[in-house]
Structures are given as C-alpha cells and as structure tokens.
Write an enzyme that holds these catalytic residues in place. Structure first.
Site, PDB file in Angstrom:
ATOM      1  N   SER A 180       0.798  -1.226   0.000  1.00  0.00           N
ATOM      2  CA  SER A 180       0.000   0.000   0.000  1.00  0.00           C
ATOM      3  C   SER A 180       0.826   1.270   0.000  1.00  0.00           C
ATOM      4  O   SER A 180       0.367   2.297  -0.476  1.00  0.00           O
ATOM      5  CB  SER A 180      -0.962  -0.001   1.189  1.00  0.00           C
ATOM      6  OG  SER A 180      -0.273  -0.224   2.389  1.00  0.00           O
ATOM      7  N   HIS A 208      -5.360  -3.376  -2.803  1.00  0.00           N
ATOM      8  CA  HIS A 208      -5.031  -2.524  -3.954  1.00  0.00           C
ATOM      9  C   HIS A 208      -4.996  -3.295  -5.271  1.00  0.00           C
ATOM     10  O   HIS A 208      -4.767  -2.711  -6.318  1.00  0.00           O
ATOM     11  CB  HIS A 208      -3.685  -1.829  -3.724  1.00  0.00           C
ATOM     12  CG  HIS A 208      -3.689  -1.020  -2.475  1.00  0.00           C
ATOM     13  ND1 HIS A 208      -4.218   0.241  -2.405  1.00  0.00           N
ATOM     14  CD2 HIS A 208      -3.288  -1.323  -1.214  1.00  0.00           C
ATOM     15  CE1 HIS A 208      -4.124   0.697  -1.167  1.00  0.00           C
ATOM     16  NE2 HIS A 208      -3.565  -0.241  -0.425  1.00  0.00           N
ATOM     17  N   LYS A 247     -11.471   0.749  -2.052  1.00  0.00           N
ATOM     18  CA  LYS A 247     -10.410   1.269  -2.918  1.00  0.00           C
ATOM     19  C   LYS A 247     -10.902   1.276  -4.365  1.00  0.00           C
ATOM     20  O   LYS A 247     -11.686   2.141  -4.698  1.00  0.00           O
ATOM     21  CB  LYS A 247      -9.137   0.513  -2.640  1.00  0.00           C
ATOM     22  CG  LYS A 247      -8.648   1.015  -1.262  1.00  0.00           C
ATOM     23  CD  LYS A 247      -7.587   0.325  -0.579  1.00  0.00           C
ATOM     24  CE  LYS A 247      -7.333   1.074   0.742  1.00  0.00           C
ATOM     25  NZ  LYS A 247      -6.802   0.222   1.773  1.00  0.00           N
TER      26      LYS A 247
HETATM   27  C1  LIG Z   1      -6.705   0.034   3.119  1.00  0.00           C
HETATM   28  C2  LIG Z   1      -6.104  -1.274   3.435  1.00  0.00           C
HETATM   29  C3  LIG Z   1      -6.715  -2.142   4.345  1.00  0.00           C
HETATM   30  C4  LIG Z   1      -7.893  -1.738   5.176  1.00  0.00           C
HETATM   31  O1  LIG Z   1      -9.056  -1.690   4.434  1.00  0.00           O
HETATM   32  P1  LIG Z   1     -10.257  -0.765   4.929  1.00  0.00           P
HETATM   33  O2  LIG Z   1     -11.426  -1.307   4.222  1.00  0.00           O
HETATM   34  O3  LIG Z   1      -9.901   0.620   4.537  1.00  0.00           O
HETATM   35  O4  LIG Z   1     -10.348  -0.937   6.415  1.00  0.00           O
HETATM   36  C5  LIG Z   1      -6.163  -3.396   4.510  1.00  0.00           C
HETATM   37  N1  LIG Z   1      -5.048  -3.763   3.842  1.00  0.00           N
HETATM   38  C6  LIG Z   1      -4.423  -2.939   2.978  1.00  0.00           C
HETATM   39  C7  LIG Z   1      -3.200  -3.414   2.274  1.00  0.00           C
HETATM   40  C8  LIG Z   1      -4.925  -1.669   2.768  1.00  0.00           C
HETATM   41  O5  LIG Z   1      -4.294  -0.840   1.945  1.00  0.00           O
END
Ligand SMILES: *Cc1c(COP(=O)(O)O)cnc(C)c1O
Length: 401
Positions: A180, A208, A247
């Site tokens: 991320s 992602h 995302k």
């Molecule tokens: C954003 C993210 C999460 C958390 O997801 P949310 O739905 O925002 O709580 C988990 N793992 C990774 C790699 C992320 O980038």
C-alpha cells in the site's frame, strides 16, 4: 499529571518530530478535484483507482439501496444479512474465481478477524515486514507466534517457514499482494510454492489489487481478481484472499473469498464479523453496481494503466526519485520527514493534494510522498503535478534534507 497535560506533552513531541497528523476537511466529492478549505485541489491521494466513487450508476444504486433500510439493525448472524449482501458475496465469489465470499464492514476488520480465526496459541503467523497495519494487528491479536521476514525476501520467508515447522502448530503466511505504501507486488508464485513445500497456508491482502489487475487462472480470465490472478494462482494455491471495497470499488467494506469451508468457518469464528452491525444495504447495492461497472467498462483499467506508464515516463524524464512500482501507487521516497511535509504543503499551495506518508506508517528514514493515480486523471493533470513536484523539490533547501 492530568490526562490532558500528559496528552498535550505527547502531542508536542509528535509535532517536534514532524510526525503530527492533521485532518483535511473536504467540501466536495472526492473525485480528481476536491475542495479543501474552500480551495479547489487536484487530488493524487485517493484510492479510487477507477473513479467509481463518483460514478452516477453507483450513486444511483446506492441511493435506491437505502430504500431497503438505512441500516441493517443487527449483526449479520442475527437479522442483518439481507439478500443484497448475499448477492454481493456471490458476485465477489464469481469474479474472484472462488467458491464463496464473506463481506466485512472494513478491510481492517476482515484482516484481524480472519487471522485470529485461523491461527491462535501454538500456531504461527508469518508476515512481510511491510505488511499493512491491519495484518500486523491481526498477527499481534492472534496469540500465534509472530515471525517476520524482510520485504519480499523469499529466503527470509523460507527461514521463517522452517522455524515455524520447528515450533509446530499450523502456519499462516500473510502478505499484501500490492504494497500500500510502495506499490510493488509480492512474488506470489514463489511464495505459494514455498507455502506448499512447507505446508503453510497463504493469505493475500488484495486491498489494492482487486479491480485494478487480474489475469488468466487455469483456462479462465479473471480481470478483476487482483495480483493472485495476475500470478495465475488458484484457490488451492492461495486459500485465503482478502479484498477491500473501499479502494478500486470506490465504496466501503471488504471481503474474504475462498473455499466454502473457509467462509463457513469465518462465519462461526471471526469475531469482527460476528460482533458488529451488518453492512448497510445501500453500501452493498452500490458495491454490486461498482463491480458490474468494473466488468462492463474495462477501458477504466486500460486508462489507469496508461496513466501509470505516462506518469513513470515523465517522472523519469524529470529525474524524480521513482520507486519500482507498476501499480497505481507511485511513491517518491524523500527519506526526511521535514522534506516530505514541506513539499506536500507546497504542492497543496500549488493546487495538488498528495499523501505525506511518515513513520510509523512506513519505516523510519523512508518518509515519502504517496502519489496515487486514477483512471479519471487526464495526462494534462498528471503533467501539471509532475512539473509542480519537480519545482518544489528543486527549491527545497538542500541543507535540511
Ligand atoms: C486500506 C487497506 C486495508 C484496510 O481496508 P479498509 O477497508 O480501509 O479498512 C487493509 N489492507 C491494505 C493493504 C490496505 O491498503
């Protein structure tokens, strides 16, 4: 000292270290253009990679989904599981090529819930050092022996697999598919092979990857199924796939996909699934249409891919400190916190919003600007950002870097 005095002192320390974080309040929808403190800014910080957060069909579906009730009024296991949730789960299972899927309220909860359900005292959890905080917190909470290996280091992973075998118990290996804060991919094919050799279970976080990439698995194309599909891996090779809906899907919530047994087991034992109110039906309705748009409009992924290539080619031309990333996440490693904060503030002055990422989100000494690209950015907008960036970096006083 009173609580307030103690907290004030700690906050002052945080400011002195250039690590203090501040909320930005947006006054308009988070598309490529945002209104922050009354000023229009071009955002290069959102995870809305395909521009679905503002897609009219998604918004319309979400609005009409609210007619099913503003909230679910109970947890999924009590009376909070609506048909629309089941439809969303079935659709996710379909597009990821897995037997079943389970929706969670957030990715953070999905990771904690899944890790803690699958391993506990007497077991092992092996993590990449750069794993997302939610995977790290899951490992901490699980009571399993927590083993880590250097980022993407296959020899390091194998050493920890050998240690885990000596410890006994079950072993779960958890990694991000796309990192991320770095944007690089995990070497999943080799990791899956190591896990097979050492009888460990592989869990991949596709926060992602889901929606932005995919590939051929067996004889079938799974264009949305993330880095696991891009590596051609099956459900047997990567038994636990986690993805988020906040995302590329532009919405909120998350899922775990895998065998029917995995999903059934999580319904029984994943506490962050069991002890929380169900996902609002409007969110499920919006996510369903977002996934439909992902399938219907593959040109969004094509545009994202072109924007990534354009950004990297132009940034290389300007000699910006590009990282090894082929994904929508394009960090520029500046190292020093002060430099990151100063350059991000200057970019905001010039009309651009980029993430200033500092420890503890990333390791000390690796502070960075996190630039994220979307299908909705135009090449002209990317060009404007890069020119502003090159100027801001040039004028940053060398002595403080
Ligand atoms: C954003 C993210 C999460 C958390 O997801 P949310 O739905 O925002 O709580 C988990 N793992 C990774 C790699 C992320 O980038």
């Amino acid at each position: 000292m009173t609580l307030t005095e103690t907290l004030r002192r700690r906050l002052d320390e945080r400011r002195a270290q250039n690590l203090y974080r501040q909320l930005k309040t947006l006054d308009a929808a988070p598309g490529p253009r945002a209104i922050v403190d009354g000023r229009a800014l071009l955002t290069f910080s959102s995870n809305d990679y395909l521009g679905l957060a503002t897609h009219p069909d998604v918004i319309a579906a979400q609005q009409s989904g609210a007619s099913l009730g503003a909230g679910t009024t109970a947890s999924h296991l009590v009376n909070g599981h609506l048909r629309i949730h089941q439809q969303l789960q079935d659709t996710i299972a379909d597009v990821t090529g897995r037997e079943a899927a389970l929706v969670f309220s957030s990715g953070y909860m999905a990771n904690i819930g899944t890790i803690c359900a699958l391993v506990g005292r007497g077991d092992n959890i092996i993590s990449d050092r750069l794993n997302h905080a939610s995977l790290i917190d899951g490992a901490r909470l699980s009571s399993a022996a927590s083993l880590r290996f250097p980022h993407n280091d296959l020899d390091g992973l194998e050493r920890q697999l050998e240690r885990a075998a000596q410890n006994g118990g079950n072993t779960l290996v958890a990694v991000d598919g796309v990192y991320s804060m770095d944007g690089d991919l995990a070497p999943l094919a080799q990791m899956a092979e190591l896990c097979r050799k050492h009888n460990a279970w592989l869990m991949v976080d596709e926060a992602h990857g889901f929606g932005t990439m995919g590939g051929l698995v067996g004889s079938e194309q799974f264009p949305l199924a993330g880095s696991i599909a891009a590596a051609g891996l099956t459900q047997d090779e990567v038994p636990v796939m986690m993805g988020t809906l906040g995302k590329a899907a532009g919405n909120a919530g998350a899922f775990v996909a895998g065998s029917r047994e995995l999903i059934d087991f999580l319904v029984q034992f994943a506490r962050p699934y069991i002890y929380t109110t169900g996902m609002p039906p409007a969110v499920a309705a919006g996510c369903l249409v977002a996934i439909d748009v992902m399938q219907r409009e593959p040109e969004r992924r094509v545009r994202l891919g072109r924007n990534i290539e354009f950004f990297r080619a132009r940034a290389a031309g300007l000699e910006l400190p590009l990282a090894q990333s082929a994904s929508a996440i394009q960090p520029l490693l500046l190292g020093c916190e002060k430099k990151v904060v100063t350059v991000a503030a200057e970019l905001q002055e010039r009309g651009f919003l980029v993430g200033a990422i500092r420890p503890p989100t990333v390791p000390a000494g690796t502070a960075r600007l996190r630039i994220t690209l979307s299908a909705n950015h135009s090449e002209a907008q990317i060009e404007q950002l890069l020119v502003a960036l090159a100027e801001s970096l040039r004028t940053f006083p060398a002595v403080t870097s």
